[in-house]
Design an enzyme around this catalytic site. Structure first.
Site, PDB file in Angstrom:
ATOM      1  N   CYS A  50       0.817  -1.212   0.000  1.00 15.20           N
ATOM      2  CA  CYS A  50       0.000   0.000   0.000  1.00 15.20           C
ATOM      3  C   CYS A  50       0.851   1.264   0.000  1.00 15.20           C
ATOM      4  O   CYS A  50       2.035   1.240   0.310  1.00 15.20           O
ATOM      5  CB  CYS A  50      -0.857   0.039   1.274  1.00 15.20           C
ATOM      6  SG  CYS A  50      -2.175  -1.154   1.316  1.00 15.20           S
TER       7      CYS A  50
ATOM      8  N   CYS B  54      -3.077   4.855   2.566  1.00 13.38           N
ATOM      9  CA  CYS B  54      -4.172   3.902   2.347  1.00 13.38           C
ATOM     10  C   CYS B  54      -5.069   3.791   3.583  1.00 13.38           C
ATOM     11  O   CYS B  54      -4.593   3.710   4.712  1.00 13.38           O
ATOM     12  CB  CYS B  54      -3.625   2.525   1.995  1.00 13.38           C
ATOM     13  SG  CYS B  54      -4.945   1.354   1.606  1.00 13.38           S
TER      14      CYS B  54
ATOM     15  N   CYS C 145      -2.340  -3.098  -3.666  1.00  9.44           N
ATOM     16  CA  CYS C 145      -3.634  -2.974  -2.995  1.00  9.44           C
ATOM     17  C   CYS C 145      -4.675  -2.447  -3.971  1.00  9.44           C
ATOM     18  O   CYS C 145      -4.408  -1.543  -4.752  1.00  9.44           O
ATOM     19  CB  CYS C 145      -3.486  -2.027  -1.820  1.00  9.44           C
ATOM     20  SG  CYS C 145      -5.030  -1.508  -1.080  1.00  9.44           S
TER      21      CYS C 145
ATOM     22  N   CYS D  55      -5.749   1.501  -2.641  1.00  7.42           N
ATOM     23  CA  CYS D  55      -4.935   2.706  -2.822  1.00  7.42           C
ATOM     24  C   CYS D  55      -4.107   2.655  -4.106  1.00  7.42           C
ATOM     25  O   CYS D  55      -3.458   3.625  -4.466  1.00  7.42           O
ATOM     26  CB  CYS D  55      -4.025   2.912  -1.617  1.00  7.42           C
ATOM     27  SG  CYS D  55      -2.785   1.623  -1.381  1.00  7.42           S
TER      28      CYS D  55
HETATM   29 ZN   LIG Z   1      -3.835   0.110   0.157  1.00  8.36          ZN
END
Ligand SMILES: [Zn+2]
Length: 189
Positions: free
Chosen positions: A34, A38, A65, A68
């Site tokens: 991330c 995030c 992810c 994000c």
């Molecule tokens: Zn994330």
């Protein structure tokens, strides 16, 4: 790999967007990485690995992810559905519901439900039920475990619930199914 300083940890805790691009964090328990900003659930500090680039994180085996989008591009929905299926396959024994599934797959529950259904034609919870039933069927055939034990081993909340779901899907109770399909002469249960 980058050191997890208190300052960087704070950036993760506070979802500090000013740190975005300066580092990325991978979470060992989920295999996902991330941006600092995030909003996914805060991981345990000891599960973090820090990287300076998305490429380094991916090289270390982390996937971007969904929420994000640390690589700047969306994970394809097909990839995401594969990931969701993997999570179901690994966690069907746990108390997995849509919220937890969404948490593990880094997406919002409603969105996950929608995308999954669009891609596969069934809901993620239907997929989960099918995986649980498949394992239960195998256990009924091949073991002498009690119905209660099988229900628990396959993630059903109770033996009664398991029986209901099983009957709906197979049109036999687990006991009837076992009688007809088991070759071994099992005693009771
Ligand atoms: Zn994330």
């Amino acid at each position: 790999m980058l050191k997890l300083t208190d300052q960087r940890w704070q950036a993760i805790v506070t979802n500090d967007a000013t740190q975005d691009g300066l580092f990325y964090y991978g979470v060992t328990s989920t295999g996902i990485f991330c941006r600092p900003s995030c909003h996914s659930r805060l991981p345990k500090r000891e599960n973090l690995q820090l990287f300076t680039t998305p490429a380094a994180a991916m090289q270390a085996g982390y996937r971007p992810c969904k929420r994000c989008r640390p690589t700047g591009q969306a994970v394809s929905t097909a990839e995401w559905v594969t990931e969701i299926d993997q999570i179901i396959a690994t966690h069907y024994q746990d108390k997995l519901d849509l919220d937890l599934l969404a948490q593990l797959a880094h997406g919002a529950p409603y969105y996950l439900h929608h995308v999954y259904q669009q891609q596969t034609g069934r809901t993620p919870m239907a997929a989960l039920k099918q995986v649980r039933l498949r394992h239960a069927t195998r256990l009924l055939r091949t073991t002498n475990l009690s119905i209660t034990a099988i229900a628990a081993a396959c993630g059903f909340q109770s033996a009664a619930y398991f029986s209901t779901v099983f009957k709906q899907a197979v049109h036999q109770t687990p006991r009837e199914f076992r009688k007809k399909n088991s070759r071994t002469e099992s005693s009771d249960c």
